[in-house]
Write a protein that holds these residues in place. Structure first.
Motif, PDB file in Angstrom:
ATOM      1  N   THR A  86      41.084  35.222  22.277  1.00  0.00           N
ATOM      2  CA  THR A  86      40.414  35.693  23.497  1.00  0.00           C
ATOM      3  C   THR A  86      40.357  34.532  24.488  1.00  0.00           C
ATOM      4  O   THR A  86      39.281  34.023  24.794  1.00  0.00           O
ATOM      5  CB  THR A  86      38.989  36.216  23.206  1.00  0.00           C
ATOM      6  N   ARG A  89      40.715  34.197  30.848  1.00  0.00           N
ATOM      7  CA  ARG A  89      41.650  34.936  31.688  1.00  0.00           C
ATOM      8  C   ARG A  89      41.989  34.100  32.910  1.00  0.00           C
ATOM      9  O   ARG A  89      41.100  33.559  33.571  1.00  0.00           O
ATOM     10  CB  ARG A  89      41.022  36.274  32.112  1.00  0.00           C
ATOM     11  N   ASP A  96      39.879  37.022  28.059  1.00  0.00           N
ATOM     12  CA  ASP A  96      40.995  37.967  28.077  1.00  0.00           C
ATOM     13  C   ASP A  96      40.934  38.795  26.792  1.00  0.00           C
ATOM     14  O   ASP A  96      41.185  38.285  25.693  1.00  0.00           O
ATOM     15  CB  ASP A  96      42.315  37.206  28.169  1.00  0.00           C
ATOM     16  N   LEU A  97      40.613  40.075  26.919  1.00  0.00           N
ATOM     17  CA  LEU A  97      40.421  40.940  25.759  1.00  0.00           C
ATOM     18  C   LEU A  97      41.637  41.819  25.462  1.00  0.00           C
ATOM     19  O   LEU A  97      41.543  42.736  24.635  1.00  0.00           O
ATOM     20  CB  LEU A  97      39.189  41.822  25.972  1.00  0.00           C
ATOM     21  N   SER A  98      42.747  41.553  26.111  1.00  0.00           N
ATOM     22  CA  SER A  98      43.916  42.421  25.948  1.00  0.00           C
ATOM     23  C   SER A  98      44.399  42.455  24.506  1.00  0.00           C
ATOM     24  O   SER A  98      44.821  43.512  24.001  1.00  0.00           O
ATOM     25  CB  SER A  98      45.044  41.969  26.880  1.00  0.00           C
ATOM     26  N   TYR A  99      44.343  41.307  23.794  1.00  0.00           N
ATOM     27  CA  TYR A  99      44.793  41.276  22.403  1.00  0.00           C
ATOM     28  C   TYR A  99      43.838  42.059  21.505  1.00  0.00           C
ATOM     29  O   TYR A  99      44.260  42.725  20.553  1.00  0.00           O
ATOM     30  CB  TYR A  99      44.919  39.833  21.906  1.00  0.00           C
ATOM     31  N   TYR A 101      41.934  44.649  22.412  1.00  0.00           N
ATOM     32  CA  TYR A 101      42.079  46.088  22.664  1.00  0.00           C
ATOM     33  C   TYR A 101      43.400  46.620  22.120  1.00  0.00           C
ATOM     34  O   TYR A 101      43.467  47.753  21.611  1.00  0.00           O
ATOM     35  CB  TYR A 101      41.951  46.371  24.157  1.00  0.00           C
ATOM     36  N   SER A 102      44.446  45.826  22.209  1.00  0.00           N
ATOM     37  CA  SER A 102      45.730  46.239  21.639  1.00  0.00           C
ATOM     38  C   SER A 102      45.620  46.402  20.124  1.00  0.00           C
ATOM     39  O   SER A 102      46.123  47.377  19.545  1.00  0.00           O
ATOM     40  CB  SER A 102      46.808  45.209  21.986  1.00  0.00           C
ATOM     41  N   ARG A 105      43.747  49.659  19.190  1.00  0.00           N
ATOM     42  CA  ARG A 105      44.570  50.873  19.286  1.00  0.00           C
ATOM     43  C   ARG A 105      45.509  51.008  18.083  1.00  0.00           C
ATOM     44  O   ARG A 105      45.692  52.103  17.542  1.00  0.00           O
ATOM     45  CB  ARG A 105      45.373  50.850  20.589  1.00  0.00           C
ATOM     46  N   THR A 127      31.857  44.424  24.032  1.00  0.00           N
ATOM     47  CA  THR A 127      33.241  44.614  23.612  1.00  0.00           C
ATOM     48  C   THR A 127      33.326  45.579  22.427  1.00  0.00           C
ATOM     49  O   THR A 127      34.237  46.411  22.349  1.00  0.00           O
ATOM     50  CB  THR A 127      33.891  43.271  23.239  1.00  0.00           C
ATOM     51  N   GLU A 130      33.531  49.100  23.520  1.00  0.00           N
ATOM     52  CA  GLU A 130      34.847  49.504  24.013  1.00  0.00           C
ATOM     53  C   GLU A 130      35.845  49.644  22.867  1.00  0.00           C
ATOM     54  O   GLU A 130      36.686  50.561  22.873  1.00  0.00           O
ATOM     55  CB  GLU A 130      35.358  48.486  25.035  1.00  0.00           C
TER      56      GLU A 130
END
Length: 438
Positions: A86, A89, A96-99, A101-102, A105, A127, A130
């Protein structure tokens, strides 16, 4: 218990190996095929004392394995830990939470039966909400509990910290989730490690608050060091004097060139951004960030003052990593220091026991040396930046004979001014008045 660890970075690899050592069946997952192949060969991508042996013994015992495909490990797991990066950003300082959230999923698609999904990455408050939303959106029938379980590992002592923790924080109010994570950590009950259950958002904030408080202690004693130099006090004695008060404690009261590493800078910035998003101003934490940035840049001026200017001079730098017993160069104080030395016209040579390969990516324009004495050869000043044990007992007579000028700037206070003066060094440290040369 069967555990899937998503991410084989610092937190994921150490946690996975330690869980396996507890007797759990652990599969570590990473998208980087090269890293997974290296781990299968027994090659550890980070330097952490004891980690190579721990990984090897648990792989041999068939409790630990590695893969690039999370499908089977997640489907079979009782608990799935998200331990991906994390980073700050770019542009705004938010995490940066993109990793994360990916990963959520992908985990959702592979879930089978009741599973606890645990965020172990350091993540902003909310977080987990989400992550749960994403999982339920991707797999509405999933029987899942999302929990928070922040890590409190010190690089260089991570295995001991994992096995003998001050506390284990678990953020979930679901009884099934509490039971699974209680079983995961049950082997630590012999060490009487306190297992603290909280709400999920509380657990997420505990991690940020802890790191911000420790960063504040470091920054406080660094400012006291500056005052000590001006008034003729000894900051080490000041730190001892206040640290003996059990309301304060002695840890993180060591004056130096400022804090760095993968956690404190990133997490304090993220905490400020979280607060701003909720219309709260964390003035103390904001000041800590500002003071620390200024301090790291000021260290080059300290070296310049000790040498009467740097243009055309050679400076030897001992220690590049942000702390000893790691090869981590993230936000290391050596980076702004060396950059400042170069900007002032100095030629820089450097040595670090394990961090030079990582340092070359950040500081490609300097010369790297195989040992401290080669580094010091012909130098007009030597700067101790990282307090590696290898630097604590240097042959001072040999060191002096190698140097063009006997000037030492000790940013970690690992030597005594009177000893350096007796050897004929011009010696500058942090928060202590220099001894006159004998």
């Amino acid at each position: 218990m069967r555990i899937a660890m998503i991410g084989t970075g610092y937190v994921g690899l150490v946690s996975g190996a330690c869980f396996a050592d507890f007797g759990h069946q652990v599969t570590c997952v990473d998208k980087d095929a090269g890293k997974i192949e290296a781990l299968r060969r027994g090659e550890i991508p980070i330097f952490e004392p004891g980690l190579d042996a721990l990984v090897a013994s648990n792989v041999k015992a068939r409790r630990l394995d590695f893969t690039t495909d999370l499908t089977a490990p997640v489907a079979e797991a009782d608990a799935v830990f998200i331990a991906v990066g994390t980073p700050s950003r770019r542009g705004d300082g938010h995490a940066d939470l993109s990793y994360v959230y990916s990963a959520a999923r992908e985990i959702a698609a592979a879930l089978s039966g009741f599973t606890v999904v645990v965020t172990k990455s350091t993540v902003p408050v909310g977080t987990g909400d989400e992550v749960e939303r994403l999982i339920r959106e991707a797999n509405p029938s999933a029987d899942v509990v999302v929990a928070s379980n922040p890590e409190f590992l010190r690089e260089g002592a991570a295995i001991r910290d994992f096995k003998f923790p001050d506390r284990i924080v678990v953020g979930t109010e679901d009884e099934r989730g509490r039971k699974v994570l209680g079983d995961v950590y049950r082997p630590l009950s012999l060490n009487q490690a306190p297992l603290m259950f909280t709400a999920r958002r509380t657990a997420e904030l505990i991690k940020y608050a802890a790191n911000a408080f420790l960063a504040t202690k470091i920054t406080f004693i660094n400012e006291i060091a500056d005052l000590s130099e001006k008034v003729g006090a000894d900051v080490q004695q000041v730190a001892r004097g206040i640290g003996l008060d059990n309301r304060i404690g002695s840890k993180f009261l060591h004056a130096g060139p400022g804090f760095g590493g993968s956690c404190f800078p990133k997490d304090t910035r993220a905490l400020v951004k979280i607060a701003q998003d909720h219309d709260v101003q964390l003035r103390i934490v904001e000041a800590v960030l500002g003071v620390n940035d200024i301090r790291k840049r000021a260290m080059a001026r300290k070296v310049s003052n000790a040498t009467g200017g740097l243009r055309g001079k050679t400076v030897a730098v001992l220690g590049l990593t942000f702390k000893p017993d790691t090869d981590d160069m993230r936000e290391a104080p050596s980076i702004p220091l060396v950059t400042g030395l170069l900007d002032m016209g100095a030629k820089v040579r450097a040595h670090d026991p394990v961090g030079m390969e990582q340092a070359k990516k950040e500081l490609p324009e300097i010369e790297y040396c195989t040992d401290p004495y080669e580094c010091a050869r012909g130098a007009d000043a030597l700067v101790i930046v990282t307090e590696w044990v290898q630097f604590r007992a240097l042959d001072l007579e040999r060191l002096k004979s190698e140097m063009a000028q006997p000037v030492v700037v000790d940013l970690r206070n690992i030597y005594r001014p009177e000893d350096m003066a007796a050897q004929g060094f011009t010696y500058e440290s942090v928060g202590r008045a220099p001894e006159p040369k004998v």
